[in-house]
Design a protein around this motif. Structure first.
Motif, PDB file in Angstrom:
ATOM      1  N   THR B 211       0.867  -1.189   0.000  1.00 37.38           N
ATOM      2  CA  THR B 211       0.000   0.000   0.000  1.00 37.38           C
ATOM      3  C   THR B 211       0.904   1.241   0.000  1.00 37.38           C
ATOM      4  O   THR B 211       1.310   1.695  -1.071  1.00 37.38           O
ATOM      5  CB  THR B 211      -0.985  -0.015   1.188  1.00 37.38           C
ATOM      6  OG1 THR B 211      -0.282  -0.159   2.430  1.00 37.38           O
ATOM      7  CG2 THR B 211      -1.954  -1.178   1.056  1.00 37.38           C
ATOM      8  N   LYS B 212       1.291   1.711   1.151  1.00 35.17           N
ATOM      9  CA  LYS B 212       2.063   2.965   1.193  1.00 35.17           C
ATOM     10  C   LYS B 212       3.487   2.804   0.682  1.00 35.17           C
ATOM     11  O   LYS B 212       4.148   3.795   0.367  1.00 35.17           O
ATOM     12  CB  LYS B 212       2.084   3.527   2.620  1.00 35.17           C
ATOM     13  CG  LYS B 212       0.688   3.861   3.135  1.00 35.17           C
ATOM     14  CD  LYS B 212      -0.075   4.721   2.152  1.00 35.17           C
ATOM     15  CE  LYS B 212      -1.567   4.509   2.237  1.00 35.17           C
ATOM     16  NZ  LYS B 212      -2.237   5.062   1.027  1.00 35.17           N
ATOM     17  N   SER B 213       3.980   1.552   0.609  1.00 34.10           N
ATOM     18  CA  SER B 213       5.339   1.322   0.110  1.00 34.10           C
ATOM     19  C   SER B 213       5.424   1.474  -1.412  1.00 34.10           C
ATOM     20  O   SER B 213       6.517   1.547  -1.970  1.00 34.10           O
ATOM     21  CB  SER B 213       5.824  -0.069   0.508  1.00 34.10           C
ATOM     22  OG  SER B 213       5.054  -1.074  -0.141  1.00 34.10           O
ATOM     23  N   LYS B 214       4.265   1.486  -2.079  1.00 38.15           N
ATOM     24  CA  LYS B 214       4.265   1.565  -3.552  1.00 38.15           C
ATOM     25  C   LYS B 214       3.352   2.669  -4.075  1.00 38.15           C
ATOM     26  O   LYS B 214       3.657   3.269  -5.112  1.00 38.15           O
ATOM     27  CB  LYS B 214       3.775   0.224  -4.138  1.00 38.15           C
ATOM     28  CG  LYS B 214       4.599  -0.998  -3.738  1.00 38.15           C
ATOM     29  CD  LYS B 214       5.770  -1.232  -4.667  1.00 38.15           C
ATOM     30  CE  LYS B 214       6.407  -2.595  -4.432  1.00 38.15           C
ATOM     31  NZ  LYS B 214       7.577  -2.817  -5.321  1.00 38.15           N
ATOM     32  N   ASP B 215       2.208   2.880  -3.415  1.00 33.71           N
ATOM     33  CA  ASP B 215       1.193   3.795  -3.963  1.00 33.71           C
ATOM     34  C   ASP B 215       1.536   5.263  -3.739  1.00 33.71           C
ATOM     35  O   ASP B 215       0.686   6.063  -3.305  1.00 33.71           O
ATOM     36  CB  ASP B 215      -0.187   3.491  -3.342  1.00 33.71           C
ATOM     37  CG  ASP B 215      -0.844   2.256  -3.964  1.00 33.71           C
ATOM     38  OD1 ASP B 215      -0.452   1.858  -5.067  1.00 33.71           O
ATOM     39  OD2 ASP B 215      -1.756   1.698  -3.320  1.00 33.71           O
ATOM     40  N   PHE B 216       2.786   5.630  -4.037  1.00 27.88           N
ATOM     41  CA  PHE B 216       3.121   7.063  -4.042  1.00 27.88           C
ATOM     42  C   PHE B 216       3.588   7.508  -5.417  1.00 27.88           C
ATOM     43  O   PHE B 216       3.502   8.687  -5.744  1.00 27.88           O
ATOM     44  CB  PHE B 216       4.156   7.406  -2.965  1.00 27.88           C
ATOM     45  CG  PHE B 216       5.468   6.658  -3.093  1.00 27.88           C
ATOM     46  CD1 PHE B 216       5.619   5.385  -2.563  1.00 27.88           C
ATOM     47  CD2 PHE B 216       6.547   7.234  -3.758  1.00 27.88           C
ATOM     48  CE1 PHE B 216       6.828   4.696  -2.684  1.00 27.88           C
ATOM     49  CE2 PHE B 216       7.760   6.557  -3.884  1.00 27.88           C
ATOM     50  CZ  PHE B 216       7.891   5.278  -3.347  1.00 27.88           C
ATOM     51  N   ALA B 217       4.075   6.557  -6.263  1.00 30.71           N
ATOM     52  CA  ALA B 217       4.513   6.942  -7.614  1.00 30.71           C
ATOM     53  C   ALA B 217       4.752   5.702  -8.464  1.00 30.71           C
ATOM     54  O   ALA B 217       5.491   4.797  -8.051  1.00 30.71           O
ATOM     55  CB  ALA B 217       5.793   7.771  -7.558  1.00 30.71           C
ATOM     56  N   TYR B 218       4.102   5.645  -9.614  1.00 36.87           N
ATOM     57  CA  TYR B 218       4.436   4.671 -10.650  1.00 36.87           C
ATOM     58  C   TYR B 218       4.848   5.468 -11.887  1.00 36.87           C
ATOM     59  O   TYR B 218       4.012   6.169 -12.471  1.00 36.87           O
ATOM     60  CB  TYR B 218       3.232   3.771 -10.971  1.00 36.87           C
ATOM     61  CG  TYR B 218       2.752   2.966  -9.782  1.00 36.87           C
ATOM     62  CD1 TYR B 218       3.453   1.850  -9.349  1.00 36.87           C
ATOM     63  CD2 TYR B 218       1.614   3.342  -9.074  1.00 36.87           C
ATOM     64  CE1 TYR B 218       3.032   1.124  -8.242  1.00 36.87           C
ATOM     65  CE2 TYR B 218       1.176   2.621  -7.966  1.00 36.87           C
ATOM     66  CZ  TYR B 218       1.895   1.517  -7.556  1.00 36.87           C
ATOM     67  OH  TYR B 218       1.489   0.809  -6.452  1.00 36.87           O
ATOM     68  N   GLY B 219       6.123   5.397 -12.245  1.00 39.83           N
ATOM     69  CA  GLY B 219       6.597   6.119 -13.420  1.00 39.83           C
ATOM     70  C   GLY B 219       6.263   5.348 -14.690  1.00 39.83           C
ATOM     71  O   GLY B 219       6.592   4.154 -14.792  1.00 39.83           O
ATOM     72  N   ILE B 220       5.581   6.003 -15.636  1.00 41.20           N
ATOM     73  CA  ILE B 220       5.206   5.352 -16.896  1.00 41.20           C
ATOM     74  C   ILE B 220       5.526   6.300 -18.048  1.00 41.20           C
ATOM     75  O   ILE B 220       4.998   7.409 -18.130  1.00 41.20           O
ATOM     76  CB  ILE B 220       3.715   4.974 -16.917  1.00 41.20           C
ATOM     77  CG1 ILE B 220       3.413   3.928 -15.830  1.00 41.20           C
ATOM     78  CG2 ILE B 220       3.318   4.426 -18.288  1.00 41.20           C
ATOM     79  CD1 ILE B 220       1.965   3.449 -15.799  1.00 41.20           C
ATOM     80  N   GLY B 221       6.429   5.856 -18.948  1.00 40.56           N
ATOM     81  CA  GLY B 221       6.774   6.694 -20.088  1.00 40.56           C
ATOM     82  C   GLY B 221       8.151   6.339 -20.634  1.00 40.56           C
ATOM     83  O   GLY B 221       8.637   5.236 -20.379  1.00 40.56           O
ATOM     84  N   PRO B 222       8.857   7.158 -21.377  1.00 37.56           N
ATOM     85  CA  PRO B 222       8.370   8.490 -21.753  1.00 37.56           C
ATOM     86  C   PRO B 222       7.216   8.412 -22.750  1.00 37.56           C
ATOM     87  O   PRO B 222       6.456   9.358 -22.877  1.00 37.56           O
ATOM     88  CB  PRO B 222       9.609   9.143 -22.378  1.00 37.56           C
ATOM     89  CG  PRO B 222      10.418   7.992 -22.888  1.00 37.56           C
ATOM     90  CD  PRO B 222      10.168   6.862 -21.961  1.00 37.56           C
ATOM     91  N   TRP B 223       7.136   7.260 -23.464  1.00 37.74           N
ATOM     92  CA  TRP B 223       6.059   7.044 -24.426  1.00 37.74           C
ATOM     93  C   TRP B 223       5.876   5.535 -24.595  1.00 37.74           C
ATOM     94  O   TRP B 223       6.549   4.746 -23.911  1.00 37.74           O
ATOM     95  CB  TRP B 223       6.385   7.720 -25.768  1.00 37.74           C
ATOM     96  CG  TRP B 223       7.784   7.489 -26.234  1.00 37.74           C
ATOM     97  CD1 TRP B 223       8.313   6.328 -26.758  1.00 37.74           C
ATOM     98  CD2 TRP B 223       8.877   8.431 -26.189  1.00 37.74           C
ATOM     99  NE1 TRP B 223       9.646   6.490 -27.030  1.00 37.74           N
ATOM    100  CE2 TRP B 223      10.017   7.770 -26.714  1.00 37.74           C
ATOM    101  CE3 TRP B 223       9.007   9.757 -25.781  1.00 37.74           C
ATOM    102  CZ2 TRP B 223      11.264   8.396 -26.811  1.00 37.74           C
ATOM    103  CZ3 TRP B 223      10.250  10.373 -25.890  1.00 37.74           C
ATOM    104  CH2 TRP B 223      11.352   9.706 -26.398  1.00 37.74           C
ATOM    105  N   ILE B 224       4.947   5.138 -25.453  1.00 42.55           N
ATOM    106  CA  ILE B 224       4.699   3.732 -25.767  1.00 42.55           C
ATOM    107  C   ILE B 224       5.281   3.456 -27.157  1.00 42.55           C
ATOM    108  O   ILE B 224       5.071   4.255 -28.075  1.00 42.55           O
ATOM    109  CB  ILE B 224       3.181   3.426 -25.834  1.00 42.55           C
ATOM    110  CG1 ILE B 224       2.452   3.927 -24.593  1.00 42.55           C
ATOM    111  CG2 ILE B 224       2.941   1.932 -26.059  1.00 42.55           C
ATOM    112  CD1 ILE B 224       0.919   3.975 -24.774  1.00 42.55           C
TER     113      ILE B 224
END
Lengths: 332, 332
Positions: B211-224
Motif C-alpha cells: 500500500t504505502k510502500s508503492k502507492d506514491f509513484a508509478y513512473g510510466i513513459g516516456p512514451w509507448i
C-alpha cells in the motif's frame, strides 16, 4: 437519501439509470426522468432538459457523486417535484452495482473477525496488524450488484462470502487526517468480498496481495444510504443468511481502526476519488470460513445491514476447465 | 509507432495532447491538430474537424487505444498528411504520463531479480512463486510521467527504483490463454515501480499486498512503442542510471513467466482494458536494494529500454511530518 442504479435496455444496449430508492414504498424514482420533467415544467425544451438531466444523473454513480452538492440537491428537488411521474416498482427491477469505484480497496478492521480467522488458521496474528491499517486493492472490473450471479472462480474450491460495510467516498482528497476524513464520506453501502479460500494460500505466500482469490466478484449494493442517515457508525446491525438460514450476525462495534482512520490512511500519498468504495473488512462471524463452512453453486447469500438493506447474490455454477499456468522448475 | 502525451495550458487549465514521437528528429506531432488540418483539407468545417479529431485523440491514452485500429490508422494518416504542420520540438516539452491505466498491475517475472532479492533478504523463496505468476495491484492515481518529480512517501526512509517493462494492453478481454494473449498487447513502455523498502516490511507481514510502500509513484513513459516494432520480447536491452552513473544493466531474458503467460493469468476471472499497464517485474540488478543502496532527495533516476527510450524522474524532497496511525494494543 438512498441512491442506487437500475439497468434498462436502451437503443444501443443496456444502460444504467441512477435512482432514488424508497424501500418502504417499494418503488424507485428514475432521477434523470424526474429532473427532465421538472426542467420542462420550468420552460426547458425536451432536448435541453434531457441534456442537463443526463449530465447530473449520468450512468456512472462515481461521475454523479463527483458533482458534489449539486448532485444531492438536484436529486432531492427532482424527486420532490416530479418523483411521482417517474416512479418504478421495485419488484422486477434489474439492479446495477450501486457504485462503480475507480479502485476497490478493502480493509481489516473488526477485531472479532481477525481473532477468529487466526484461530481457525491456527496462526498467531502478525504484530504489523497493530501498526498500520492493512488493506488490499481489488480490480474494479469485477464489481457486481444486487441480484447478480457470482461467477465461480477458476480453480477455486472453497468459496466464501465476507460481510462488510462499504464506505463510499464523496470527494477527491489526499493526505487526510482522521479529523478531516469524515467529511469525505458520502455514504454506506453493503460490500461482499467474495473469496476463494483455497486460492489464498499461494497468493498469501507470494505476499503481493490477493489476485485470483478475490478478483472474480465484489458485491456492492443494493444501494447507498447517505451518511446523514447514520448517527453512529459503530452501532450498525449486520447479518448474513445463506439460503435463508442465518450464518452470522453482529454489529459494527469492536473496530481496530475507525472508518476515519482507515480513510485517512488510504489517502496518504494516494488519492481517493468520488464513488470509490473502501470495504470495512469482515465483521466477526461474517465469513463462512470462521464457521468451518463454505459455499456451493446455487447458494443464495444475503447480507443485511441496518440502515441500508439486503444485498443478495446467487453463487454461479463451476465453469469448464480453463487455462491455468504450468508450475515452473526451481531456479535457486 | 511511438505514442505519448504532452501537457499544454488550455483555457480551463492544463490539458493532455496525444502525440506521435519522432525521437530521431527530436520532434513530436500533435495528432489532434494534424488530424483537424487533414479533415479541413478534405472539406470539413473547422468545428467538425476539431470535434472528430478530439474524439479520436482525446486526453486519455486509454480512451484512444480503446478505439482499436481506428486510432492507429488515423494517427498514421494524420502524421503523414499534416504532421509537418503540427510539429513541436521535443526540447522544452512538458510530458504527461504515457498511459492512464484503469488499474496498475505489476508482476514478478525475472529470475535474476527474484534470486538476488531473496539473497539480499536472506530468505528462501516461497515455492508458491513457481506455482502462479504473482502480481500486485497499484493505485492508478499515483501514475507519473517522464520528467515528473517523485513525491517522497510519508514515513519512507529507503527509497528505491525498479527497472521494468510496462506491457500496455490494447483491447478488452478476459479468460485469455497465452496463445490468445499476445494479440491484446498494444505496446511496450518503461515502468518504474518506485518503492519504499522500509515500509514494505509491515505490509508484507499483513499479507494484503503493498500500500504505502508503492502507492506514491508509478513512473510510466516516456512514451509507448507499439508492439510491431519489437521482434523479440526476451531480448530487450535495459539499464538504469542514477545521477548519470550506471547502477544496473541487462536485458529481458531469463523470464520465469512470459508476457503472454502473465497477461493470460491476469485476465482469468478479471478483465483487462485498453490502456492498462502490467509491469513485467524488476529486471535483475534493476533495483538499488539488490546493490545494498537506496536513493536520496534530488537523485535523478533514468531507466533506459531498447526500442523505447529513457524515462527520467527526480526524487522529491522529504515532506513535512504528516498524520500517521497510532499503533494499537494487542487484542488477542
Amino acid at each position: 437519501m438512498k441512491l442506487g442504479r437500475f439497468v434498462v435496455e436502451g437503443l444501443d444496449g443496456p444502460v444504467q439509470r441512477i435512482c432514488m430508492v424508497l424501500p418502504e414504498q417499494n418503488r424507485v424514482i428514475d432521477l434523470r426522468a424526474a429532473e427532465a420533467l421538472r426542467l420542462q415544467a420550468r420552460g426547458a425544451t425536451r432536448e435541453a432538459a434531457l441534456r442537463y438531466a443526463s449530465t447530473v444523473f449520468p450512468e456512472s454513480m462515481s461521475a454523479a457523486i463527483a458533482l458534489g452538492q449539486q448532485f444531492l440537491e438536484t436529486a432531492a428537488e427532482a424527486a420532490e417535484k416530479n418523483g411521482a411521474d417517474a416512479s418504478l416498482a421495485m419488484d422486477g427491477l434489474k439492479w446495477g452495482a450501486a457504485c462503480d469505484p475507480s479502485v476497490v480497496r478493502d480493509g481489516l478492521t473488526f477485531t472479532k473477525h481477525i481473532r477468529q480467522f487466526h484461530e481457525r488458521m491456527n496462526v498467531t496474528p502478525q504484530p504489523a496488524l497493530l501498526e498500520i491499517p492493512g488493506y488490499f486493492k481489488g480490480s474494479p472490473w469485477t464489481v457486481i450488484g444486487h441480484d447478480a450471479e457470482v461467477p465461480w472462480p477458476a480453480r477455486g474450491q472453497r468459496i466464501d462470502y465476507e460481510l462488510e460495510l462499504g464506505w463510499v467516498i464523496g470527494s477527491r482528497a489526499n493526505n487526510l487526517t482522521p479529523d478531516t476524513a469524515l467529511s469525505h464520506l458520502f455514504g454506506v453501502t453493503i460490500f461482499n468480498d467474495f473469496s476463494a479460500r483455497d486460492l489464498q494460500a499461494n497468493e498469501f505466500a507470494i505476499g503481493m496481495g490477493p489476485t485470483k482469490s478475490k478478483d472474480f466478484a465484489y458485491g456492492i449494493g443494493p444501494w447507498i444510504t447517505t451518511i446523514d442517515e447514520f448517527s453512529n457508525l459503530s452501532d450498525i446491525k449486520m447479518s448474513v443468511r445463506v439460503n435463508g438460514e442465518t450464518w452470522g450476525e453482529g454489529d459494527s462495534s469492536e473496530m481496530l481502526w475507525t472508518p476515519e482512520e482507515l480513510i485517512a490512511y488510504v489517502s496518504i500519498g494516494d488519492h481517493i476519488q468520488p464513488g470509490d468504495v473502501i470495504g470495512s473488512g469482515t465483521m466477526g462471524d461474517g465469513s463462512a470460513f470462521e464457521l468451518g463452512r463454505s459455499l456451493n453453486p446455487g447458494d443464495v447469500v444475503e447480507l443485511e445491514v441496518g440502515g441500508v438493506g439486503v444485498l443478495r447474490n446467487r453463487i454461479g455454477q463451476r465453469p469448464q476447465e480453463s487455462w491455468w499456468p504450468e508450475p515452473r522448475k526451481p531456479f535457486m
